[in-house]
Design a protein around this motif. Sequence first.
Motif, PDB file in Angstrom:
ATOM      1  N   LEU A   1     -23.289  63.396  21.068  1.00 26.17           N
ATOM      2  CA  LEU A   1     -24.409  63.177  21.334  1.00 26.17           C
ATOM      3  C   LEU A   1     -25.291  63.382  20.150  1.00 26.17           C
ATOM      4  CD1 LEU A   1     -26.467  61.882  23.152  1.00 26.17           C
ATOM      5  CD2 LEU A   1     -27.061  64.160  24.229  1.00 26.17           C
ATOM      6  N   ASP A   2     -24.864  64.525  19.351  1.00 23.39           N
ATOM      7  CA  ASP A   2     -25.684  64.793  18.356  1.00 23.39           C
ATOM      8  C   ASP A   2     -25.657  63.841  16.990  1.00 23.39           C
ATOM      9  OD1 ASP A   2     -26.709  67.199  19.053  1.00 23.39           O
ATOM     10  OD2 ASP A   2     -25.297  68.490  17.774  1.00 23.39           O
ATOM     11  N   GLY A   3     -24.361  63.131  17.034  1.00 23.73           N
ATOM     12  CA  GLY A   3     -24.289  61.925  16.052  1.00 23.73           C
ATOM     13  C   GLY A   3     -25.018  60.535  16.607  1.00 23.73           C
ATOM     14  N   LEU A   4     -25.200  60.600  17.914  1.00 27.45           N
ATOM     15  CA  LEU A   4     -25.859  59.308  18.282  1.00 27.45           C
ATOM     16  C   LEU A   4     -27.456  59.523  18.368  1.00 27.45           C
ATOM     17  CD1 LEU A   4     -23.757  58.828  21.416  1.00 27.45           C
ATOM     18  CD2 LEU A   4     -23.509  57.514  19.387  1.00 27.45           C
ATOM     19  N   LEU A   5     -27.981  60.498  18.114  1.00 25.62           N
ATOM     20  CA  LEU A   5     -29.364  60.685  18.155  1.00 25.62           C
ATOM     21  C   LEU A   5     -29.786  60.819  16.748  1.00 25.62           C
ATOM     22  CD1 LEU A   5     -29.962  63.424  20.896  1.00 25.62           C
ATOM     23  CD2 LEU A   5     -30.742  60.901  20.822  1.00 25.62           C
ATOM     24  N   LEU A   6     -31.171  60.158  16.338  1.00 28.83           N
ATOM     25  CA  LEU A   6     -31.190  60.047  14.910  1.00 28.83           C
ATOM     26  C   LEU A   6     -32.980  60.219  15.105  1.00 28.83           C
ATOM     27  CD1 LEU A   6     -30.755  59.548  12.026  1.00 28.83           C
ATOM     28  CD2 LEU A   6     -31.040  57.078  12.478  1.00 28.83           C
TER      29      LEU A   6
ATOM     30  N   LEU B   1     -31.516  56.513  19.908  1.00 27.34           N
ATOM     31  CA  LEU B   1     -30.306  56.846  20.516  1.00 27.34           C
ATOM     32  C   LEU B   1     -29.410  55.454  20.177  1.00 27.34           C
ATOM     33  CD1 LEU B   1     -28.428  58.183  22.399  1.00 27.34           C
ATOM     34  CD2 LEU B   1     -29.460  57.196  24.125  1.00 27.34           C
ATOM     35  N   LEU B   2     -28.504  55.942  19.324  1.00 34.26           N
ATOM     36  CA  LEU B   2     -27.389  54.602  19.059  1.00 34.26           C
ATOM     37  C   LEU B   2     -26.575  54.091  20.177  1.00 34.26           C
ATOM     38  CD1 LEU B   2     -26.468  56.012  15.498  1.00 34.26           C
ATOM     39  CD2 LEU B   2     -28.011  54.003  15.877  1.00 34.26           C
ATOM     40  N   ARG B   3     -26.379  52.908  19.931  1.00 28.22           N
ATOM     41  CA  ARG B   3     -25.262  52.266  20.973  1.00 28.22           C
ATOM     42  C   ARG B   3     -23.927  52.343  20.439  1.00 28.22           C
ATOM     43  NH1 ARG B   3     -26.873  49.346  25.302  1.00 28.22           N
ATOM     44  NH2 ARG B   3     -28.783  48.772  24.343  1.00 28.22           N
ATOM     45  N   GLU B   4     -23.096  53.320  20.681  1.00 24.70           N
ATOM     46  CA  GLU B   4     -21.666  53.825  20.080  1.00 24.70           C
ATOM     47  C   GLU B   4     -20.702  52.525  20.116  1.00 24.70           C
ATOM     48  OE1 GLU B   4     -18.685  57.302  19.885  1.00 24.70           O
ATOM     49  OE2 GLU B   4     -19.804  56.858  21.715  1.00 24.70           O
ATOM     50  N   GLU B   5     -20.935  51.937  21.339  1.00 27.31           N
ATOM     51  CA  GLU B   5     -19.930  50.701  21.569  1.00 27.31           C
ATOM     52  C   GLU B   5     -20.256  49.449  20.578  1.00 27.31           C
ATOM     53  OE1 GLU B   5     -22.691  50.740  24.881  1.00 27.31           O
ATOM     54  OE2 GLU B   5     -21.579  52.101  23.593  1.00 27.31           O
ATOM     55  N   ALA B   6     -21.512  49.294  20.070  1.00 28.09           N
ATOM     56  CA  ALA B   6     -22.014  48.154  19.464  1.00 28.09           C
ATOM     57  C   ALA B   6     -21.755  48.342  17.730  1.00 28.09           C
ATOM     58  CB  ALA B   6     -23.458  47.794  19.541  1.00 28.09           C
ATOM     59  N   VAL B   7     -21.248  49.502  17.383  1.00 24.49           N
ATOM     60  CA  VAL B   7     -21.317  49.782  16.019  1.00 24.49           C
ATOM     61  C   VAL B   7     -20.434  48.805  15.400  1.00 24.49           C
ATOM     62  CG1 VAL B   7     -20.459  51.389  14.177  1.00 24.49           C
ATOM     63  CG2 VAL B   7     -21.726  52.008  16.216  1.00 24.49           C
ATOM     64  N   GLU B   8     -19.061  48.615  15.589  1.00 21.48           N
ATOM     65  CA  GLU B   8     -18.145  47.738  14.887  1.00 21.48           C
ATOM     66  C   GLU B   8     -18.525  46.303  15.127  1.00 21.48           C
ATOM     67  OE1 GLU B   8     -14.177  48.011  14.873  1.00 21.48           O
ATOM     68  OE2 GLU B   8     -14.013  50.282  14.852  1.00 21.48           O
ATOM     69  N   ARG B   9     -19.139  46.018  16.170  1.00 18.20           N
ATOM     70  CA  ARG B   9     -19.633  44.666  16.438  1.00 18.20           C
ATOM     71  C   ARG B   9     -20.808  44.238  15.686  1.00 18.20           C
ATOM     72  NH1 ARG B   9     -20.630  45.051  21.655  1.00 18.20           N
ATOM     73  NH2 ARG B   9     -22.799  45.276  21.594  1.00 18.20           N
TER      74      ARG B   9
ATOM     75  N   ALA C   1     -21.368  57.104  11.045  1.00 20.44           N
ATOM     76  CA  ALA C   1     -22.231  57.541   9.909  1.00 20.44           C
ATOM     77  C   ALA C   1     -22.890  56.296   9.239  1.00 20.44           C
ATOM     78  CB  ALA C   1     -21.430  58.344   9.133  1.00 20.44           C
ATOM     79  N   ASP C   2     -21.973  55.194   9.430  1.00 19.66           N
ATOM     80  CA  ASP C   2     -22.569  53.843   8.693  1.00 19.66           C
ATOM     81  C   ASP C   2     -23.768  53.508   9.493  1.00 19.66           C
ATOM     82  OD1 ASP C   2     -20.500  53.661   6.827  1.00 19.66           O
ATOM     83  OD2 ASP C   2     -19.163  53.014   8.051  1.00 19.66           O
ATOM     84  N   ALA C   3     -23.527  53.580  10.941  1.00 19.76           N
ATOM     85  CA  ALA C   3     -24.796  53.044  11.756  1.00 19.76           C
ATOM     86  C   ALA C   3     -25.976  53.915  11.558  1.00 19.76           C
ATOM     87  CB  ALA C   3     -24.203  53.273  13.238  1.00 19.76           C
ATOM     88  N   ARG C   4     -25.715  55.197  11.361  1.00 20.44           N
ATOM     89  CA  ARG C   4     -26.984  56.124  11.086  1.00 20.44           C
ATOM     90  C   ARG C   4     -27.648  55.780   9.839  1.00 20.44           C
ATOM     91  NH1 ARG C   4     -27.271  60.819  13.999  1.00 20.44           N
ATOM     92  NH2 ARG C   4     -28.307  62.003  12.082  1.00 20.44           N
TER      93      ARG C   4
END
Length: 318
Positions: free
Chosen positions: A154-159, A269-277, A286-289
Amino acid sequence: MSGPRVHRLSYAVDVAAPAGVVYALIADTTQWPLFVPPSIHVERLDFDGVRDRFRIWATANGSVSSWLSRRTLDACARRIDFRQELPAAPLLAMGGSWTVEELGPDRSRLLLSHEYEVAADRPGDAEWVRRATDTNSLAELAQLKDTAERWGRLDGLLLAFEDAVRVKGPAQLVYDFLYGIADWPGRVPHVARAEVTEDSPGVQMVSMDTRTGDGRQHHTESVRICFPYAGRIVHKQTRPPALLAAHAGEWSLLPDETGVTAVAQHRVLLREEAVERELGRGATLADARAHVREALGRASLSTLELARRHAESAVRML
């Protein structure tokens, strides 16, 4: 003579996460815009660790309602009782509880109950409240479950971040520019379209198309709560871009003797499953952040800079 009928509704969901993690998500109302989908904004008025009093703005059947609420937190029992002090019409009373049951080291059950009364027991109003409560409660439990089950990441998904611009001009002119979002197409380059409705003063429902730096266009929908006398506009995307599970923020103005500092704050709050898409094969969190920080920061700073020019140009003309 008997009083109004008390309506009762209850909901539950099993969560593959420790009970303490689930309880922590529902205990902090200031984070609800990220974790509780109907919540737009929470203004905490009082909190001593056990008693929590706040005003909340939230969606209900497509509209935005606001009410004062108080809660009593019992961390040992993992139970939170709540009651609305000033219920929004057509409610006469609304209360209930959140309870987290431990099912194992990494398993728990989240229960939500509601009790409410409707003015004059009008069937249409009772049905409206039931539908809003059903829709909101199911959305809340689903998002809380999804978020809690990612607790290790969760820490990595929150920004959270902010940017600021110094303005040598009056705060009111900066606020007017930020408030006038309906005029941003043609004034703010990355905004292609903005449709705004304001059925209640200071509550803006916004449908917007924006262009990103790589030329792509995004459609978003937002609610903005405007506080003109405080120089604040809080906002939440009710339909965020695909890479974001939730996005809330605030425009705020801090005046002093020589001008004003205009600040844009973002919580994501990042959507983890959408990062590569969205960012391509092999893209990481890290790229998404970095992508979200750069894209949102660029858009906010561009808007603040235009607000600065608007305010300072008006001053020079005077």
